[in-house]
Design a protein around this motif. Structure first.
Motif, PDB file in Angstrom:
ATOM      1  N   ALA A 155      83.783  91.219  23.276  1.00 43.91           N
ATOM      2  CA  ALA A 155      82.776  90.878  24.277  1.00 43.91           C
ATOM      3  C   ALA A 155      83.458  90.454  25.573  1.00 43.91           C
ATOM      4  N   VAL A 156      82.668  90.127  26.586  1.00 42.42           N
ATOM      5  CA  VAL A 156      83.201  89.938  27.936  1.00 42.42           C
ATOM      6  C   VAL A 156      83.061  88.495  28.395  1.00 42.42           C
ATOM      7  N   SER A 157      84.069  88.013  29.086  1.00 43.97           N
ATOM      8  CA  SER A 157      84.035  86.684  29.698  1.00 43.97           C
ATOM      9  C   SER A 157      83.551  86.799  31.137  1.00 43.97           C
ATOM     10  N   ALA A 158      82.427  86.136  31.433  1.00 43.92           N
ATOM     11  CA  ALA A 158      81.890  86.170  32.790  1.00 43.92           C
ATOM     12  C   ALA A 158      82.862  85.556  33.781  1.00 43.92           C
ATOM     13  N   MET A 177      79.778  96.683  27.211  1.00 42.24           N
ATOM     14  CA  MET A 177      80.889  96.261  26.364  1.00 42.24           C
ATOM     15  C   MET A 177      80.514  95.055  25.514  1.00 42.24           C
ATOM     16  N   ASP A 178      79.822  94.092  26.114  1.00 38.44           N
ATOM     17  CA  ASP A 178      79.498  92.838  25.446  1.00 38.44           C
ATOM     18  C   ASP A 178      78.624  93.071  24.218  1.00 38.44           C
ATOM     19  N   ILE A 179      77.510  93.768  24.416  1.00 44.03           N
ATOM     20  CA  ILE A 179      76.553  93.977  23.322  1.00 44.03           C
ATOM     21  C   ILE A 179      77.150  94.877  22.247  1.00 44.03           C
ATOM     22  N   ALA A 180      77.864  95.925  22.659  1.00 44.49           N
ATOM     23  CA  ALA A 180      78.465  96.837  21.682  1.00 44.49           C
ATOM     24  C   ALA A 180      79.412  96.092  20.755  1.00 44.49           C
TER      25      ALA A 180
END
Length: 353
Positions: free
Chosen positions: A112-115, A143-146
């Motif tokens: 997942a992704v870091s804001a 990317m985050d949800i996947a």
């Protein structure tokens, strides 16, 4: 040698820039035992403002973007998120002292992704005058949800396999273990629940709200007068918080296997290189900018610090939060942010900024 010298010089130069220096300052404050702290409501406000800004900027850019230019990196971001989890399932989740569910939960956060890391990457590129697609923030949910859906689904399927209790002796003397078979509808409902929970998380909600406003409304005036001027100042405070949080989380890593420390140190770089490679493919196919390639690598290198932990905690309560949160926040986030100069240097070498 010239390539290594270019990379080393770029990294040293970037360490002196505000974004990275504030992160390091936060780690030093925590290491020295400072009582400096930012109240939780202020922290949440900063994150919301930053994500609304990123979302609106992406939405405004999407209006005029070519569909193919957005679709190719979007699919690439989705595949990177899934790929990171699959790699984690074959590496971290199989190491000694790591349970499969804890390993998958950790891999999910790293996919997942870091804001904060994405915002830091954008600020650094802006300082360097490196252009990137305005819609880059729209790749965040891909990317985050996947990654989160893949990790949680694999963890739940693993748990379901381990609960098999019925053992049948076959005619040939072999044994077949089995339990109540899951109906396809149950798996579908599980994935749907994960999607809903992820979309409702504060980070994704703020980002999608900004995205919708940018596409459907005309927020340029408030964007230029409020969100844009505040961005760098708020980001610097967020970097201080992230640095202090990272240092504090180091203590949690002592409670879990050393494999998590190894993973937390190496995974951001390897994942970032994966994202960089996918970005290069998009660059060749659609002319995806060098800045876009760098930010895709930054997103891949990052590990979720806002949307991911509550999603994982709600979906996998049996997972050890000291393992996945400690590894992500204590090592993954600072290393991902500190690795941004590496991806800029690679872009200088392979794309010629």
């Amino acid at each position: 040698m010239d390539i290594l010298a270019t990379i080393a010089t770029t990294i040293l130069e970037q360490m002196q820039k505000p974004t990275l220096s504030f992160l390091i300052a936060g780690m030093m404050l925590a290491a020295l035992g400072s009582r400096f702290e930012v109240p939780e409501p202020v922290y949440k406000f900063i994150v919301i403002v930053l994500l609304l800004k990123v979302g609106m900027n992406a939405g405004i850019s999407i209006r005029d973007a070519d569909l193919m230019s957005l679709l190719v990196p979007g699919i690439g971001a989705c595949l990177v998120g899934i790929g990171i989890v699959l790699i984690g399932s074959r590496t971290l989740a199989r190491l000694k002292g790591v349970s499969e569910i804890d390993g998958l939960a950790t891999a999910g956060l790293f996919g997942a992704v870091s804001a904060s890391t994405l915002a830091a990457g954008m600020a650094i590129l802006d300082d360097e005058g490196v252009a990137y697609e305005g819609f880059i923030g729209a790749l965040y949910p891909f990317m985050d949800i996947a990654a989160l859906v893949t990790a949680i689904t694999m963890a739940k399927l693993s748990a379901a396999r381990k609960t098999a209790t019925n053992v049948t002796i076959n005619a040939g003397g072999t044994m077949t273990a089995g339990g109540p078979r899951r109906a396809p509808a149950e798996d579908t409902n599980m994935i749907r629940d994960i999607l809903v929970e992820t979309l409702r998380s504060p980070a994704i909600s703020a980002l999608l709200a900004g995205l919708a406003l940018g596409i459907l409304a005309r927020p340029e005036t408030v964007y230029a007068s409020f969100y844009e001027p505040l961005f760098r100042g708020l980001l610097s405070i967020l970097m201080l918080i992230m640095g202090m949080e990272a240092w504090a989380r180091f203590a949690e890593l002592r409670k879990v296997a050393h494999a998590y420390i190894l993973y937390g140190i190496t995974a951001p770089i390897l994942h970032g290189l994966l994202g960089f490679g996918v970005g290069m493919i998009a660059h060749e196919l659609t002319g995806f900018s060098a800045g876009g390639v760098i930010l895709l690598a930054v997103m891949a290198a990052s590990s979720s610090d806002i949307s991911g932990p509550p999603t994982i905690r709600a979906a996998l309560p049996e997972a050890n939060s000291s393992a996945y949160v400690g590894t992500s926040t204590g090592l993954g986030t600072p290393i991902a942010i500190l690795s941004i100069p590496l991806f800029i240097a690679l872009a200088e070498v392979f794309i010629r900024l």
